[in-house]
Design a protein around this motif. Sequence first.
Motif, PDB file in Angstrom:
ATOM      1  N   ALA A 102      97.492  57.717  53.621  1.00 58.55           N
ATOM      2  CA  ALA A 102      96.211  58.399  53.831  1.00 58.55           C
ATOM      3  C   ALA A 102      96.297  59.349  55.016  1.00 58.55           C
ATOM      4  N   LYS A 103      96.926  58.889  56.085  1.00 58.66           N
ATOM      5  CA  LYS A 103      97.080  59.743  57.277  1.00 58.66           C
ATOM      6  C   LYS A 103      97.932  60.965  56.958  1.00 58.66           C
ATOM      7  N   LYS A 104      99.010  60.743  56.214  1.00 62.72           N
ATOM      8  CA  LYS A 104      99.923  61.829  55.878  1.00 62.72           C
ATOM      9  C   LYS A 104      99.260  62.868  54.998  1.00 62.72           C
ATOM     10  N   GLN A 105      98.411  62.419  54.069  1.00 59.39           N
ATOM     11  CA  GLN A 105      97.790  63.340  53.109  1.00 59.39           C
ATOM     12  C   GLN A 105      96.388  63.777  53.518  1.00 59.39           C
ATOM     13  N   GLY A 106      95.931  63.332  54.686  1.00 61.95           N
ATOM     14  CA  GLY A 106      94.613  63.737  55.160  1.00 61.95           C
ATOM     15  C   GLY A 106      93.474  63.131  54.373  1.00 61.95           C
ATOM     16  N   VAL A 107      93.675  61.916  53.840  1.00 65.55           N
ATOM     17  CA  VAL A 107      92.638  61.224  53.079  1.00 65.55           C
ATOM     18  C   VAL A 107      91.835  60.348  54.033  1.00 65.55           C
ATOM     19  N   ASP A 149      88.878  61.393  43.706  1.00 65.39           N
ATOM     20  CA  ASP A 149      88.314  61.016  42.413  1.00 65.39           C
ATOM     21  C   ASP A 149      89.144  59.886  41.815  1.00 65.39           C
ATOM     22  N   ASP A 150      88.685  59.321  40.710  1.00 65.68           N
ATOM     23  CA  ASP A 150      89.303  58.116  40.164  1.00 65.68           C
ATOM     24  C   ASP A 150      90.778  58.314  39.847  1.00 65.68           C
ATOM     25  N   SER A 151      91.118  59.408  39.214  1.00 67.49           N
ATOM     26  CA  SER A 151      92.500  59.661  38.826  1.00 67.49           C
ATOM     27  C   SER A 151      93.400  59.830  40.049  1.00 67.49           C
ATOM     28  N   ALA A 152      92.935  60.622  41.010  1.00 63.44           N
ATOM     29  CA  ALA A 152      93.725  60.849  42.220  1.00 63.44           C
ATOM     30  C   ALA A 152      93.857  59.576  43.039  1.00 63.44           C
ATOM     31  N   LEU A 153      92.800  58.771  43.065  1.00 61.63           N
ATOM     32  CA  LEU A 153      92.845  57.528  43.831  1.00 61.63           C
ATOM     33  C   LEU A 153      93.838  56.549  43.213  1.00 61.63           C
ATOM     34  N   ALA A 154      93.835  56.438  41.884  1.00 63.97           N
ATOM     35  CA  ALA A 154      94.768  55.528  41.217  1.00 63.97           C
ATOM     36  C   ALA A 154      96.211  55.932  41.505  1.00 63.97           C
ATOM     37  N   GLN A 155      96.491  57.229  41.451  1.00 59.26           N
ATOM     38  CA  GLN A 155      97.849  57.696  41.724  1.00 59.26           C
ATOM     39  C   GLN A 155      98.221  57.484  43.185  1.00 59.26           C
ATOM     40  N   LYS A 394     100.037  44.483  39.516  1.00 57.26           N
ATOM     41  CA  LYS A 394      98.913  44.930  38.701  1.00 57.26           C
ATOM     42  C   LYS A 394      97.784  45.377  39.628  1.00 57.26           C
ATOM     43  N   LEU A 395      97.482  46.649  39.589  1.00 58.79           N
ATOM     44  CA  LEU A 395      96.531  47.239  40.536  1.00 58.79           C
ATOM     45  C   LEU A 395      95.153  47.376  39.910  1.00 58.79           C
ATOM     46  N   LYS A 396      94.135  46.942  40.654  1.00 60.41           N
ATOM     47  CA  LYS A 396      92.744  47.114  40.263  1.00 60.41           C
ATOM     48  C   LYS A 396      92.003  47.752  41.416  1.00 60.41           C
ATOM     49  N   VAL A 397      91.163  48.719  41.146  1.00 67.39           N
ATOM     50  CA  VAL A 397      90.445  49.466  42.186  1.00 67.39           C
ATOM     51  C   VAL A 397      88.944  49.254  42.020  1.00 67.39           C
ATOM     52  N   GLN A 398      88.300  48.995  43.130  1.00 65.70           N
ATOM     53  CA  GLN A 398      86.843  48.846  43.132  1.00 65.70           C
ATOM     54  C   GLN A 398      86.272  49.679  44.268  1.00 65.70           C
ATOM     55  N   ARG A 399      85.404  50.619  43.942  1.00 65.79           N
ATOM     56  CA  ARG A 399      84.794  51.450  44.987  1.00 65.79           C
ATOM     57  C   ARG A 399      83.657  50.687  45.673  1.00 65.79           C
TER      58      ARG A 399
END
Length: 402
Positions: A102-107, A149-155, A394-399
Amino acid sequence: MAQGPNVLVDSGIPLFFDLVNAEEVGITPPQNRMGDSLRTWVRSLSVFQKEALVASSRTGKTWRLASDEGPYLDGHDAAPCPLAFLTTGMIASYMNEITALAKKQGVEIRKLKLTQDNYYTMTGSMPKRTMVGGALPVELLVEIDCDLDDSALAQFLMNAVYASPLNGLMRGQLESLFTLSKNGTEIGNGKAARMDGAVYPDPGDHFSAAHPIADPGFDPVVWPEGVTPKKPVQGGTAKAGSSLADEQNRTLNIGATCTLREDGMKEILQLQYSPHGTSFKFLSEEAPENGGLGRAPDANSYVSAGIGFCFMTQFGRFVKMLNLDLSDYRVVQDSHFSLGGASGGTGKAGQADPLETHVYLETNESDDVAREMLDISEQTCFLHAFCKTDLKTKLKVQRIQV
Protein backbone atom coordinates in the motif's frame (compact mmCIF):
# COMPACT_ATOMS: atom_id res chain seq x y z
CA MET A 1 -4.10 -34.64 33.68
CA ALA A 2 -0.90 -32.66 33.01
CA GLN A 3 2.25 -34.76 33.20
CA GLY A 4 5.79 -33.81 34.20
CA PRO A 5 7.03 -30.68 35.95
CA ASN A 6 5.81 -27.28 34.80
CA VAL A 7 9.28 -26.00 33.95
CA LEU A 8 8.09 -22.93 32.03
CA VAL A 9 6.25 -21.58 35.07
CA ASP A 10 8.63 -22.83 37.74
CA SER A 11 11.66 -21.23 36.03
CA GLY A 12 10.27 -17.74 36.68
CA ILE A 13 11.67 -16.30 33.45
CA PRO A 14 9.60 -14.69 30.64
CA LEU A 15 8.24 -17.06 28.02
CA PHE A 16 9.60 -14.86 25.23
CA PHE A 17 12.60 -12.53 25.38
CA ASP A 18 15.27 -10.93 23.25
CA LEU A 19 18.68 -12.40 24.14
CA VAL A 20 21.30 -9.93 25.29
CA ASN A 21 24.10 -12.53 25.10
CA ALA A 22 23.56 -14.58 21.94
CA GLU A 23 27.29 -14.58 21.23
CA GLU A 24 28.02 -16.01 24.68
CA VAL A 25 25.33 -18.67 24.20
CA GLY A 26 26.92 -19.61 20.89
CA ILE A 27 23.99 -19.31 18.50
CA THR A 28 24.54 -17.47 15.22
CA PRO A 29 22.37 -17.38 12.10
CA PRO A 30 23.46 -19.38 9.05
CA GLN A 31 24.90 -17.72 5.96
CA ASN A 32 22.27 -15.54 4.32
CA ARG A 33 21.39 -17.17 0.99
CA MET A 34 18.20 -15.48 -0.09
CA GLY A 35 17.45 -12.47 2.12
CA ASP A 36 16.80 -13.94 5.57
CA SER A 37 18.36 -17.05 7.07
CA LEU A 38 17.41 -18.25 10.54
CA ARG A 39 18.92 -20.82 12.87
CA THR A 40 16.52 -22.31 15.41
CA TRP A 41 17.63 -24.37 18.39
CA VAL A 42 14.84 -26.30 20.12
CA ARG A 43 15.06 -28.52 23.18
CA SER A 44 12.60 -30.51 25.25
CA LEU A 45 12.11 -29.24 28.80
CA SER A 46 9.44 -31.53 30.22
CA VAL A 47 7.16 -33.93 28.31
CA PHE A 48 5.64 -31.45 25.80
CA GLN A 49 7.17 -28.21 27.11
CA LYS A 50 9.88 -26.84 24.84
CA GLU A 51 12.02 -23.76 24.37
CA ALA A 52 13.59 -22.35 21.22
CA LEU A 53 16.31 -19.85 20.45
CA VAL A 54 15.90 -18.25 17.01
CA ALA A 55 18.69 -16.19 15.43
CA SER A 56 17.93 -14.16 12.28
CA SER A 57 20.53 -12.90 9.82
CA ARG A 58 18.19 -10.10 8.69
CA THR A 59 17.16 -8.68 12.05
CA GLY A 60 20.39 -9.43 13.90
CA LYS A 61 18.29 -10.51 16.88
CA THR A 62 17.98 -13.78 18.76
CA TRP A 63 14.68 -14.53 20.50
CA ARG A 64 13.89 -17.09 23.15
CA LEU A 65 10.39 -18.51 22.65
CA ALA A 66 8.51 -21.21 24.56
CA SER A 67 5.75 -23.68 23.71
CA ASP A 68 3.48 -26.09 25.56
CA GLU A 69 0.44 -28.22 24.81
CA GLY A 70 -3.01 -28.23 26.39
CA PRO A 71 -5.16 -30.99 27.92
CA TYR A 72 -5.51 -32.72 24.51
CA LEU A 73 -1.87 -33.84 24.99
CA ASP A 74 -1.88 -33.86 28.80
CA GLY A 75 0.16 -30.63 28.79
CA HIS A 76 0.24 -27.77 31.31
CA ASP A 77 -1.09 -25.18 28.79
CA ALA A 78 1.57 -22.77 30.07
CA ALA A 79 2.52 -21.40 26.61
CA PRO A 80 1.14 -21.35 23.07
CA CYS A 81 0.95 -24.61 21.14
CA PRO A 82 3.41 -25.16 18.25
CA LEU A 83 0.88 -24.57 15.48
CA ALA A 84 0.04 -21.16 16.93
CA PHE A 85 3.50 -19.91 15.97
CA LEU A 86 3.23 -20.61 12.25
CA THR A 87 -0.25 -19.07 12.08
CA THR A 88 1.00 -16.02 14.02
CA GLY A 89 4.06 -15.59 11.80
CA MET A 90 2.04 -16.12 8.66
CA ILE A 91 -0.66 -13.55 9.43
CA ALA A 92 2.04 -11.09 10.54
CA SER A 93 3.83 -11.63 7.22
CA TYR A 94 0.63 -10.98 5.28
CA MET A 95 0.11 -7.77 7.25
CA ASN A 96 3.70 -6.75 6.45
CA GLU A 97 3.21 -7.22 2.72
CA ILE A 98 -0.22 -5.58 2.54
CA THR A 99 0.92 -2.44 4.34
CA ALA A 100 4.24 -2.29 2.46
CA LEU A 101 2.54 -2.69 -0.91
CA ALA A 102 0.00 0.00 0.00
CA LYS A 103 2.82 2.39 0.86
CA LYS A 104 4.66 1.58 -2.35
CA GLN A 105 1.58 2.09 -4.54
CA GLY A 106 0.18 5.08 -2.65
CA VAL A 107 -2.94 3.22 -1.50
CA GLU A 108 -4.51 4.77 1.60
CA ILE A 109 -5.79 2.09 3.97
CA ARG A 110 -8.00 3.58 6.62
CA LYS A 111 -8.94 0.37 8.40
CA LEU A 112 -7.47 -3.11 8.20
CA LYS A 113 -8.02 -6.39 10.03
CA LEU A 114 -6.89 -9.87 8.99
CA THR A 115 -8.49 -13.12 10.09
CA GLN A 116 -6.78 -16.38 9.18
CA ASP A 117 -7.57 -20.08 9.57
CA ASN A 118 -5.01 -22.86 9.16
CA TYR A 119 -6.21 -26.45 8.86
CA TYR A 120 -4.34 -29.72 9.34
CA THR A 121 -5.24 -33.42 9.42
CA MET A 122 -4.03 -36.45 11.38
CA THR A 123 -5.05 -39.86 10.11
CA GLY A 124 -4.01 -43.48 10.60
CA SER A 125 -2.67 -45.76 13.30
CA MET A 126 0.40 -45.07 15.42
CA PRO A 127 0.92 -48.73 16.46
CA LYS A 128 0.79 -49.70 12.77
CA ARG A 129 3.08 -46.77 11.86
CA THR A 130 0.52 -45.51 9.34
CA MET A 131 -0.30 -42.22 11.09
CA VAL A 132 0.31 -39.21 8.83
CA GLY A 133 0.01 -35.48 9.39
CA GLY A 134 -1.36 -33.30 6.60
CA ALA A 135 -1.91 -29.64 5.74
CA LEU A 136 -4.93 -28.09 4.00
CA PRO A 137 -5.41 -24.75 2.18
CA VAL A 138 -5.34 -21.60 4.30
CA GLU A 139 -8.28 -19.21 4.56
CA LEU A 140 -7.65 -15.46 4.87
CA LEU A 141 -10.35 -12.83 5.43
CA VAL A 142 -9.28 -9.23 4.82
CA GLU A 143 -11.55 -6.58 6.32
CA ILE A 144 -10.50 -3.28 4.79
CA ASP A 145 -11.50 0.29 4.06
CA CYS A 146 -9.72 1.85 1.08
CA ASP A 147 -10.54 3.54 -2.26
CA LEU A 148 -9.57 0.70 -4.63
CA ASP A 149 -12.47 -0.74 -6.61
CA ASP A 150 -13.32 -4.42 -6.14
CA SER A 151 -11.24 -5.73 -9.02
CA ALA A 152 -8.17 -3.65 -8.18
CA LEU A 153 -8.46 -4.51 -4.49
CA ALA A 154 -8.63 -8.26 -5.18
CA GLN A 155 -5.52 -8.07 -7.36
CA PHE A 156 -3.71 -5.85 -4.84
CA LEU A 157 -4.35 -8.31 -1.99
CA MET A 158 -3.42 -11.37 -4.04
CA ASN A 159 -0.13 -9.71 -5.01
CA ALA A 160 0.56 -9.04 -1.32
CA VAL A 161 -0.17 -12.67 -0.39
CA TYR A 162 2.20 -13.97 -3.08
CA ALA A 163 4.84 -11.48 -1.92
CA SER A 164 5.04 -13.09 1.54
CA PRO A 165 8.12 -15.26 2.15
CA LEU A 166 5.62 -17.90 3.37
CA ASN A 167 4.64 -18.31 -0.28
CA GLY A 168 7.96 -20.10 -0.70
CA LEU A 169 6.99 -22.78 1.83
CA MET A 170 3.49 -23.20 0.41
CA ARG A 171 3.86 -23.12 -3.37
CA GLY A 172 5.75 -26.24 -4.32
CA GLN A 173 6.76 -29.37 -2.50
CA LEU A 174 9.79 -28.78 -0.29
CA GLU A 175 11.17 -32.04 1.07
CA SER A 176 12.93 -31.35 4.37
CA LEU A 177 16.51 -32.52 4.91
CA PHE A 178 17.97 -34.06 8.08
CA THR A 179 20.92 -35.49 9.94
CA LEU A 180 20.44 -37.85 12.89
CA SER A 181 22.72 -38.29 15.89
CA LYS A 182 22.23 -40.72 18.77
CA ASN A 183 24.12 -40.27 22.04
CA GLY A 184 26.63 -37.93 20.41
CA THR A 185 27.34 -39.93 17.23
CA GLU A 186 25.75 -39.64 13.79
CA ILE A 187 24.04 -42.91 12.89
CA GLY A 188 22.72 -42.16 9.43
CA ASN A 189 19.11 -41.71 8.34
CA GLY A 190 16.37 -44.18 7.55
CA LYS A 191 13.70 -42.83 5.19
CA ALA A 192 14.37 -39.15 5.92
CA ALA A 193 16.48 -37.41 3.28
CA ARG A 194 20.07 -36.64 4.36
CA MET A 195 21.31 -33.09 3.84
CA ASP A 196 24.73 -32.34 2.42
CA GLY A 197 27.57 -31.45 4.76
CA ALA A 198 28.66 -32.27 8.28
CA VAL A 199 26.50 -32.51 11.39
CA TYR A 200 26.36 -29.25 13.33
CA PRO A 201 27.61 -29.22 16.93
CA ASP A 202 24.94 -30.25 19.43
CA PRO A 203 23.81 -27.14 21.38
CA GLY A 204 23.53 -29.31 24.50
CA ASP A 205 22.82 -27.20 27.58
CA HIS A 206 23.85 -23.87 26.02
CA PHE A 207 20.18 -22.82 26.21
CA SER A 208 20.49 -22.24 29.95
CA ALA A 209 23.05 -19.46 29.39
CA ALA A 210 20.49 -17.27 27.58
CA HIS A 211 19.69 -14.03 29.44
CA PRO A 212 16.81 -11.60 28.84
CA ILE A 213 17.12 -7.85 28.86
CA ALA A 214 17.57 -6.69 32.48
CA ASP A 215 14.62 -4.30 32.57
CA PRO A 216 12.04 -4.37 35.40
CA GLY A 217 9.58 -2.73 33.03
CA PHE A 218 9.96 -5.51 30.45
CA ASP A 219 6.85 -5.53 28.30
CA PRO A 220 5.65 -9.10 27.60
CA VAL A 221 5.11 -10.01 23.97
CA VAL A 222 2.78 -12.97 24.63
CA TRP A 223 0.09 -13.59 27.22
CA PRO A 224 -2.96 -15.89 27.61
CA GLU A 225 -6.38 -14.55 26.65
CA GLY A 226 -8.63 -17.28 28.05
CA VAL A 227 -10.39 -20.19 26.40
CA THR A 228 -10.96 -19.90 22.65
CA PRO A 229 -14.65 -19.49 21.72
CA LYS A 230 -16.01 -22.74 20.34
CA LYS A 231 -16.97 -23.19 16.71
CA PRO A 232 -17.91 -26.37 14.83
CA VAL A 233 -14.96 -28.00 13.08
CA GLN A 234 -15.75 -31.13 11.06
CA GLY A 235 -13.55 -33.86 12.53
CA GLY A 236 -12.38 -31.53 15.31
CA THR A 237 -11.48 -32.64 18.83
CA ALA A 238 -11.63 -31.23 22.35
CA LYS A 239 -11.40 -34.23 24.67
CA ALA A 240 -8.48 -34.48 27.10
CA GLY A 241 -5.80 -36.81 25.76
CA SER A 242 -7.49 -36.95 22.33
CA SER A 243 -4.23 -36.33 20.48
CA LEU A 244 -2.73 -39.46 22.08
CA ALA A 245 -5.31 -41.89 20.65
CA ASP A 246 -3.77 -44.87 18.82
CA GLU A 247 -6.15 -44.46 15.86
CA GLN A 248 -6.94 -40.97 14.58
CA ASN A 249 -8.97 -39.26 11.89
CA ARG A 250 -9.22 -35.66 12.97
CA THR A 251 -8.96 -32.09 11.71
CA LEU A 252 -7.06 -29.32 13.45
CA ASN A 253 -7.97 -25.66 13.11
CA ILE A 254 -5.74 -22.85 14.39
CA GLY A 255 -6.98 -19.35 13.72
CA ALA A 256 -5.75 -15.82 14.31
CA THR A 257 -6.72 -12.18 13.95
CA CYS A 258 -4.21 -9.40 13.32
CA THR A 259 -4.51 -5.63 13.70
CA LEU A 260 -2.02 -2.78 13.88
CA ARG A 261 -1.58 -0.96 17.18
CA GLU A 262 -1.03 2.78 17.37
CA ASP A 263 2.62 2.17 18.26
CA GLY A 264 3.10 0.25 15.01
CA MET A 265 3.29 -3.25 16.44
CA LYS A 266 1.08 -6.03 15.13
CA GLU A 267 -1.28 -7.48 17.74
CA ILE A 268 -2.28 -11.04 16.97
CA LEU A 269 -4.88 -13.11 18.78
CA GLN A 270 -4.29 -16.83 18.27
CA LEU A 271 -7.47 -18.93 18.32
CA GLN A 272 -7.25 -22.64 19.05
CA TYR A 273 -10.48 -24.12 17.73
CA SER A 274 -9.41 -27.77 17.33
CA PRO A 275 -8.07 -29.31 19.40
CA HIS A 276 -9.95 -26.83 21.53
CA GLY A 277 -7.76 -24.85 23.90
CA THR A 278 -6.42 -21.55 25.16
CA SER A 279 -6.03 -18.39 23.09
CA PHE A 280 -2.82 -16.38 23.39
CA LYS A 281 -2.16 -12.78 22.38
CA PHE A 282 1.11 -12.21 20.47
CA LEU A 283 2.97 -9.06 19.47
CA SER A 284 5.11 -8.97 16.35
CA GLU A 285 7.36 -6.35 14.80
CA GLU A 286 9.93 -6.30 12.04
CA ALA A 287 13.46 -4.93 12.15
CA PRO A 288 14.20 -1.20 11.60
CA GLU A 289 15.07 -1.73 7.92
CA ASN A 290 11.50 -2.99 7.45
CA GLY A 291 9.87 -0.12 9.30
CA GLY A 292 9.80 -1.53 12.82
CA LEU A 293 11.83 -1.25 16.01
CA GLY A 294 12.37 -4.95 16.72
CA ARG A 295 10.48 -4.83 20.03
CA ALA A 296 8.84 -8.22 19.42
CA PRO A 297 9.68 -11.27 17.29
CA ASP A 298 9.43 -10.83 13.53
CA ALA A 299 7.23 -12.99 11.31
CA ASN A 300 9.98 -15.34 10.10
CA SER A 301 11.18 -16.02 13.65
CA TYR A 302 7.68 -17.09 14.68
CA VAL A 303 7.37 -19.35 11.63
CA SER A 304 10.76 -20.97 12.16
CA ALA A 305 10.10 -21.60 15.85
CA GLY A 306 6.69 -23.07 15.08
CA ILE A 307 8.07 -25.64 12.65
CA GLY A 308 10.75 -26.69 15.14
CA PHE A 309 8.24 -26.89 18.00
CA CYS A 310 5.77 -28.99 15.98
CA PHE A 311 8.48 -31.42 14.89
CA MET A 312 9.67 -31.80 18.47
CA THR A 313 6.12 -32.48 19.67
CA GLN A 314 5.92 -35.45 17.30
CA PHE A 315 9.01 -37.02 18.89
CA GLY A 316 7.45 -36.64 22.32
CA ARG A 317 4.11 -37.99 21.15
CA PHE A 318 5.60 -41.03 19.38
CA VAL A 319 7.78 -42.17 22.26
CA LYS A 320 4.99 -41.55 24.79
CA MET A 321 2.43 -43.54 22.82
CA LEU A 322 4.80 -46.49 22.28
CA ASN A 323 6.52 -46.26 25.69
CA LEU A 324 10.00 -45.84 24.20
CA ASP A 325 13.09 -44.44 25.91
CA LEU A 326 14.05 -40.89 24.94
CA SER A 327 15.62 -39.09 27.87
CA ASP A 328 16.51 -35.91 25.98
CA TYR A 329 16.23 -34.55 22.47
CA ARG A 330 17.12 -31.38 20.61
CA VAL A 331 17.17 -30.03 17.07
CA VAL A 332 19.06 -27.35 15.17
CA GLN A 333 16.98 -26.16 12.21
CA ASP A 334 18.03 -23.77 9.45
CA SER A 335 15.37 -21.99 7.42
CA HIS A 336 16.01 -19.73 4.44
CA PHE A 337 13.56 -17.17 3.04
CA SER A 338 13.65 -14.52 0.35
CA LEU A 339 12.83 -10.96 1.24
CA GLY A 340 9.19 -10.02 0.94
CA GLY A 341 8.16 -8.93 -2.52
CA ALA A 342 6.74 -5.67 -1.14
CA SER A 343 8.41 -5.26 2.27
CA GLY A 344 11.81 -6.23 0.84
CA GLY A 345 11.33 -4.36 -2.42
CA THR A 346 12.01 -7.35 -4.68
CA GLY A 347 8.74 -7.14 -6.58
CA LYS A 348 8.69 -10.95 -6.73
CA ALA A 349 6.75 -13.76 -5.13
CA GLY A 350 8.22 -15.01 -1.86
CA GLN A 351 10.58 -17.99 -1.99
CA ALA A 352 12.10 -20.45 0.49
CA ASP A 353 14.60 -23.31 0.53
CA PRO A 354 13.93 -26.76 2.04
CA LEU A 355 14.32 -26.88 5.81
CA GLU A 356 17.59 -28.35 7.11
CA THR A 357 17.37 -29.99 10.52
CA HIS A 358 19.95 -31.72 12.70
CA VAL A 359 18.39 -34.09 15.25
CA TYR A 360 20.13 -35.12 18.49
CA LEU A 361 18.64 -37.99 20.52
CA GLU A 362 19.69 -39.41 23.86
CA THR A 363 18.21 -42.89 24.10
CA ASN A 364 18.90 -46.48 25.05
CA GLU A 365 16.91 -47.73 22.09
CA SER A 366 18.60 -49.31 19.06
CA ASP A 367 19.84 -47.34 16.06
CA ASP A 368 16.91 -48.63 14.02
CA VAL A 369 14.41 -47.41 16.61
CA ALA A 370 16.16 -44.01 16.68
CA ARG A 371 15.80 -43.83 12.89
CA GLU A 372 12.14 -44.71 13.23
CA MET A 373 11.71 -41.90 15.75
CA LEU A 374 12.92 -39.44 13.11
CA ASP A 375 10.91 -40.98 10.28
CA ILE A 376 7.61 -41.12 12.18
CA SER A 377 8.11 -37.64 13.64
CA GLU A 378 8.64 -36.21 10.16
CA GLN A 379 5.70 -38.23 8.83
CA THR A 380 3.31 -36.94 11.51
CA CYS A 381 4.57 -33.34 11.69
CA PHE A 382 1.86 -30.97 10.46
CA LEU A 383 4.34 -28.26 9.52
CA HIS A 384 6.72 -30.47 7.58
CA ALA A 385 3.56 -31.53 5.74
CA PHE A 386 2.79 -27.82 5.25
CA CYS A 387 6.17 -27.43 3.52
CA LYS A 388 5.84 -30.44 1.21
CA THR A 389 2.21 -29.81 0.17
CA ASP A 390 1.35 -27.41 -2.63
CA LEU A 391 -1.05 -25.05 -0.85
CA LYS A 392 -2.97 -21.94 -1.70
CA THR A 393 -4.41 -19.17 0.44
CA LYS A 394 -8.13 -18.75 -0.13
CA LEU A 395 -8.73 -15.01 -0.01
CA LYS A 396 -12.00 -13.36 1.01
CA VAL A 397 -12.47 -9.58 1.13
CA GLN A 398 -14.97 -7.68 3.21
CA ARG A 399 -15.25 -3.89 3.03
CA ILE A 400 -15.72 -2.02 6.28
CA GLN A 401 -16.37 1.61 7.10
CA VAL A 402 -14.25 3.69 9.47
